[in-house]
Enzyme design. Structure first.
Site, short mmCIF file in Angstrom:
data_model
loop_
_atom_site.label_atom_id
_atom_site.label_comp_id
_atom_site.label_asym_id
_atom_site.label_seq_id
_atom_site.Cartn_x
_atom_site.Cartn_y
_atom_site.Cartn_z
N HIS A 53 0.80 -1.23 0.00
CA HIS A 53 0.00 0.00 0.00
C HIS A 53 0.84 1.28 0.00
O HIS A 53 0.32 2.36 0.31
CB HIS A 53 -0.94 0.01 1.20
CG HIS A 53 -2.05 -0.99 1.12
ND1 HIS A 53 -3.03 -0.94 0.15
CD2 HIS A 53 -2.32 -2.08 1.87
CE1 HIS A 53 -3.87 -1.94 0.31
NE2 HIS A 53 -3.46 -2.66 1.34
N ARG A 78 5.62 -6.29 3.90
CA ARG A 78 4.34 -6.78 3.38
C ARG A 78 4.42 -6.67 1.86
O ARG A 78 4.42 -5.57 1.31
CB ARG A 78 3.17 -5.96 3.91
CG ARG A 78 1.85 -6.36 3.25
CD ARG A 78 0.62 -5.95 4.03
NE ARG A 78 0.41 -4.52 4.10
CZ ARG A 78 -0.66 -3.95 4.66
NH1 ARG A 78 -1.61 -4.71 5.20
NH2 ARG A 78 -0.78 -2.64 4.70
#
Length: 265
Positions: A53, A78
């Protein structure tokens, strides 16, 4: 000058996580080493560089991992794409571990566990920062890496709830992250009966704790009821907000102090 707190080495992170030691971390969204260095100097246990993100690239991830190593904090990522190449590059570049989004099936869990490990897995042989640039014999590198690489699966899909007992039983997955935001979206899109988010989170938490693996989650404020709720569920890898969130809340607090300071008497 404040001394850097003495902690266990970052490569002990997996051992500490599996032992269900209480650990604190945060997401890092800004693709530099600065937040990682600051958090390490304060005594945080880990940072999760958020490639999914935020605008991290392989080059900036390398800088983030270097900052983590310099300040004795476990640097994980991530990943944006749940594939073998993404996991390989992150680990070769120095990540202590990876967190993989949307692990919604046993097959996907088995794949990511395999891609992250040499012995019994399918990780390609490499000797970048993660292998001390060839400073260890290859067999020693394989064994040490398999022993220290942390694999965290995110549970954030309705489909995962339906087979959670089988997913958490997959060998090679060390911990499971409660992805409550996307899980709420997934459940809201169900066409048939579906549990509430709280019910689904409880189902996952019970399955993970029963399996003996570690449970992770994020909260926006460690002083909140939500943080206490996560600990009560069995979460031991607890993250607080992100570097953006911490900057925003800290800056807003100072702005309010300023406004009160200059407010006409």
């Amino acid at each position: 000058m404040t001394a850097i707190p003495q902690r266990l080495a970052p490569r002990d992170f997996r051992k500490r996580l599996l032992a269900r030691e209480l650990l604190i971390g945060t997401f890092c969204k800004t693709p530099t080493s600065h937040a990682t260095e600051i958090l390490g100097s304060l005594g945080y246990d880990f940072v999760m560089l958020d490639e999914e993100h935020a605008p991290w690239t392989r080059q900036s991830l390398e800088v983030g991992f270097l900052g983590a190593r310099a300040f004795n904090i476990a640097g994980l990522v991530r990943i944006a794409r749940p594939d073998a190449s993404s996991i390989l590059s992150a680990l070769d570049d120095g990540a202590i571990g990876v967190m993989v989004p949307h692990v919604s099936s046993v097959e996907k869990a088995r794949n990511i566990a395999s891609w992250a490990r040499y012995k019994g897995g399918t990780r390609g042989s490499g000797v970048g920062r993660g292998g001390d640039y060839g400073g260890r014999p290859m067999q020693a590198h394989y064994e040490a890496s398999d022993a220290t690489t942390t694999v965290i699966a995110m549970i954030e899909d309705r489909e995962a709830i339906e087979q959670i007992d089988d997913i958490v039983a997959v060998e090679g997955i060390d911990a499971f992250f409660l992805g409550r935001g996307d899980l709420g979206l997934s459940l809201s899109n169900a066409t048939g009966p579906a549990p509430s988010v709280d019910e689904a989170v409880s189902i996952v938490a019970k399955a993970v704790v029963k399996s003996g693996k570690a449970l992770c989650a994020v909260t926006q404020n460690m002083a909140s009821d939500d943080a206490k709720k996560m600990l009560d569920l069995g979460v031991t890898g607890l993250m607080v907000a992100s570097d953006h969130g911490l900057l925003r809340s800290g800056a807003l607090a100072q702005l309010n102090h300023f406004r009160n300071l200059v407010k006409p008497g």
